[in-house]
Design an enzyme around this catalytic site. Structure first.
Site, PDB file in Angstrom:
ATOM      1  N   SER A   1       0.840  -1.198   0.000  1.00 40.76           N
ATOM      2  CA  SER A   1       0.000   0.000   0.000  1.00 40.76           C
ATOM      3  C   SER A   1       0.874   1.246   0.000  1.00 40.76           C
ATOM      4  O   SER A   1       1.986   1.237   0.558  1.00 40.76           O
ATOM      5  CB  SER A   1      -0.881  -0.002   1.254  1.00 40.76           C
ATOM      6  OG  SER A   1      -1.492   1.267   1.412  1.00 40.76           O
TER       7      SER A   1
ATOM      8  N   TYR B   1      -2.365  -1.589  10.004  1.00 40.30           N
ATOM      9  CA  TYR B   1      -2.473  -2.057   8.610  1.00 40.30           C
ATOM     10  C   TYR B   1      -1.179  -1.740   7.840  1.00 40.30           C
ATOM     11  O   TYR B   1      -0.628  -2.602   7.142  1.00 40.30           O
ATOM     12  CB  TYR B   1      -3.678  -1.368   7.964  1.00 40.30           C
ATOM     13  CG  TYR B   1      -3.790  -1.545   6.476  1.00 40.30           C
ATOM     14  CD1 TYR B   1      -4.286  -2.719   5.924  1.00 40.30           C
ATOM     15  CD2 TYR B   1      -3.407  -0.505   5.605  1.00 40.30           C
ATOM     16  CE1 TYR B   1      -4.403  -2.867   4.545  1.00 40.30           C
ATOM     17  CE2 TYR B   1      -3.527  -0.652   4.234  1.00 40.30           C
ATOM     18  CZ  TYR B   1      -4.017  -1.834   3.709  1.00 40.30           C
ATOM     19  OH  TYR B   1      -4.117  -1.983   2.345  1.00 40.30           O
TER      20      TYR B   1
HETATM   21  N1  LIG Z   1      -8.393  -0.074  -2.395  1.00 45.57           N
HETATM   22  C1  LIG Z   1      -7.343   0.579  -1.959  1.00 45.57           C
HETATM   23  O1  LIG Z   1      -7.370   1.804  -1.834  1.00 45.57           O
HETATM   24  C2  LIG Z   1      -6.072  -0.169  -1.643  1.00 45.57           C
HETATM   25  C3  LIG Z   1      -4.893   0.574  -1.589  1.00 45.57           C
HETATM   26  C4  LIG Z   1      -3.706  -0.077  -1.301  1.00 45.57           C
HETATM   27  C5  LIG Z   1      -3.704  -1.432  -1.088  1.00 45.57           C
HETATM   28  N2  LIG Z   1      -4.864  -2.140  -1.123  1.00 45.57           N
HETATM   29  C6  LIG Z   1      -4.782  -3.577  -0.906  1.00 45.57           C
HETATM   30  O2  LIG Z   1      -5.236  -4.224  -2.085  1.00 45.57           O
HETATM   31  C7  LIG Z   1      -5.773  -5.504  -1.754  1.00 45.57           C
HETATM   32  C8  LIG Z   1      -7.168  -5.612  -2.329  1.00 45.57           C
HETATM   33  O3  LIG Z   1      -7.967  -4.589  -1.782  1.00 45.57           O
HETATM   34  P1  LIG Z   1      -9.325  -4.124  -2.488  1.00 45.57           P
HETATM   35  O4  LIG Z   1      -9.347  -2.653  -2.411  1.00 45.57           O
HETATM   36  O5  LIG Z   1      -9.476  -4.796  -3.782  1.00 45.57           O
HETATM   37  O6  LIG Z   1     -10.382  -4.694  -1.417  1.00 45.57           O
HETATM   38  P2  LIG Z   1     -11.882  -5.247  -1.629  1.00 45.57           P
HETATM   39  O7  LIG Z   1     -12.525  -4.610  -2.790  1.00 45.57           O
HETATM   40  O8  LIG Z   1     -12.491  -5.128  -0.275  1.00 45.57           O
HETATM   41  O9  LIG Z   1     -11.657  -6.804  -1.979  1.00 45.57           O
HETATM   42  C9  LIG Z   1     -11.067  -7.644  -1.025  1.00 45.57           C
HETATM   43  C10 LIG Z   1     -10.850  -9.003  -1.623  1.00 45.57           C
HETATM   44  O10 LIG Z   1     -10.113  -9.814  -0.687  1.00 45.57           O
HETATM   45  C11 LIG Z   1     -10.913 -10.932  -0.276  1.00 45.57           C
HETATM   46  N3  LIG Z   1     -10.641 -11.138   1.147  1.00 45.57           N
HETATM   47  C12 LIG Z   1     -10.957 -10.327   2.186  1.00 45.57           C
HETATM   48  N4  LIG Z   1     -10.482 -10.831   3.336  1.00 45.57           N
HETATM   49  C13 LIG Z   1      -9.863 -11.999   3.014  1.00 45.57           C
HETATM   50  C14 LIG Z   1      -9.195 -12.998   3.750  1.00 45.57           C
HETATM   51  N5  LIG Z   1      -9.058 -12.922   5.088  1.00 45.57           N
HETATM   52  N6  LIG Z   1      -8.694 -14.062   3.091  1.00 45.57           N
HETATM   53  C15 LIG Z   1      -8.824 -14.178   1.767  1.00 45.57           C
HETATM   54  N7  LIG Z   1      -9.462 -13.273   0.997  1.00 45.57           N
HETATM   55  C16 LIG Z   1      -9.975 -12.190   1.632  1.00 45.57           C
HETATM   56  C17 LIG Z   1     -12.345 -10.567  -0.597  1.00 45.57           C
HETATM   57  O11 LIG Z   1     -13.130 -11.739  -0.784  1.00 45.57           O
HETATM   58  P3  LIG Z   1     -14.762 -11.683  -0.633  1.00 45.57           P
HETATM   59  O12 LIG Z   1     -15.256 -10.985  -1.876  1.00 45.57           O
HETATM   60  O13 LIG Z   1     -15.172 -13.100  -0.551  1.00 45.57           O
HETATM   61  O14 LIG Z   1     -15.039 -10.912   0.608  1.00 45.57           O
HETATM   62  C18 LIG Z   1     -12.137  -9.757  -1.895  1.00 45.57           C
HETATM   63  O15 LIG Z   1     -11.934 -10.620  -2.983  1.00 45.57           O
HETATM   64  C19 LIG Z   1      -5.704  -5.616  -0.236  1.00 45.57           C
HETATM   65  O16 LIG Z   1      -4.523  -6.303   0.136  1.00 45.57           O
HETATM   66  C20 LIG Z   1      -5.619  -4.163   0.200  1.00 45.57           C
HETATM   67  O17 LIG Z   1      -5.009  -4.053   1.459  1.00 45.57           O
HETATM   68  C21 LIG Z   1      -6.050  -1.539  -1.413  1.00 45.57           C
END
Ligand SMILES: NC(=O)c1ccc[n+]([C@@H]2O[C@H](COP(=O)([O-])OP(=O)(O)OC[C@H]3O[C@@H](n4cnc5c(N)ncnc54)[C@H](OP(=O)(O)O)[C@@H]3O)[C@@H](O)[C@H]2O)c1
Length: 250
Positions: free
Chosen positions: A142, A155
């Site tokens: 991140s 986090y």
């Molecule tokens: N969005 C941002 O601004 C951002 C920025 C930097 C980094 N990130 C990182 O990018 C990654 C994806 O984030 P996102 O924004 O795409 O989030 P998201 O839209 O909330 O999607 C989360 C995904 O992870 C799965 N998941 C959640 N908890 C889990 C667990 N304990 N074990 C296995 N799978 C799990 C969910 O499955 P279900 O659909 O079944 O719930 C979903 O497929 C994460 O690592 C997050 O920390 C996000």
């Protein structure tokens, strides 16, 4: 045939990555934690692009499930893809928890470190026999490891550990010509934090104002970078942290 395994591929950045990779001609295995309907929608979208896709349940915080998960992946490779190994691993799954430093409990620390650090570390270890030599791993961190946003100390610490983990993986897996990098997205409009960045207009505008390219990131912005970093076009990029944030907080 090239196959990518994407954890957390049912929504957000993992979904966008699955679709971007499928558009480049890859087949995908995606994981979901609870949301099988969303995972099935991604499978349908990948099929409509003309590639193969399979969805499988995974909780990256549940270390005791990993042996069965790896066995299932092995069976999926043989039954659905007629092969024994896959090519790319995207360790993406997980959620953020926003709590001030003063209120963060041991339980929250454990949850975040299990999901983002211990899980991907041990899962990748167990998947290594199924990853082909010369393949690539991308671990999602991140922008919050470079700059601070109140409430994300635990986090961001976990994501900091992901970045160190990636460098060590790159160092030790080089003997198999496996590349390992970290992708650090800036704020992206997904369900992350209950859609806080996407759905709260004043937060969205404030982040856009602090971003050189003048807007908040979209999932497809990250999907494109994932496809690039995993592909052989990036064959000499190894052990690096690549931030994709449109120039946030420069
Ligand atoms: N969005 C941002 O601004 C951002 C920025 C930097 C980094 N990130 C990182 O990018 C990654 C994806 O984030 P996102 O924004 O795409 O989030 P998201 O839209 O909330 O999607 C989360 C995904 O992870 C799965 N998941 C959640 N908890 C889990 C667990 N304990 N074990 C296995 N799978 C799990 C969910 O499955 P279900 O659909 O079944 O719930 C979903 O497929 C994460 O690592 C997050 O920390 C996000």
């Amino acid at each position: 045939m090239t196959i990518a395994l994407i954890t957390g591929g049912s929504r957000g950045l993992g979904k966008a990555s699955a679709l971007a990779l499928a558009s480049e001609g890859l087949d995908v295995v995606i994981t979901y934690k609870d949301n099988i309907a969303a995972a099935n929608d991604v499978i349908d979208e990948v099929h409509s692009i003309g590639q193969k896709a399979v969805a499988i349940q995974l909780d990256t915080a549940d270390v005791n499930s990993f042996d069965n998960f790896v066995l299932s992946i092995s069976q999926i490779l043989e039954a659905q893809f007629n092969c024994t190994q896959f090519d790319y691993l995207l360790n993406n799954a997980g959620v953020g928890i926003n709590l001030p430093f003063t209120d963060t409990t041991e339980e929250t620390l454990t949850t975040l470190f299990d999901m983002h650090v211990k899980g991907p570390y041990l899962l990748t270890q167990k998947l290594l026999p199924l990853l082909r030599d010369g393949s690539a791993i991308l671990n999602v961190s991140s922008g919050l490891t470079r700059f601070c946003f109140p409430g994300y100390s635990a986090y961001a610490m976990a994501k900091g550990a992901v970045e160190v983990m990636s460098r060590y993986m790159a160092n030790e897996l080089g003997n198999r010509k496996i590349r390992v990098n970290t992708l650090a997205p800036g704020a992206i409009e997904t369900d992350f934090g209950n859609g806080y960045v996407r759905d709260t207009s004043e937060v969205n505008s404030a982040i856009a104002a602090r971003t050189a390219l003048g807007r908040v990131g979209l999932p497809d912005d990250i999907g494109a970078v994932v496809a690039l970093l995993l592909s052989d076009k990036s064959h000499w990029i190894n052990g690096q942290r690549i931030e994709a944030s449109g120039g946030m907080n420069l």
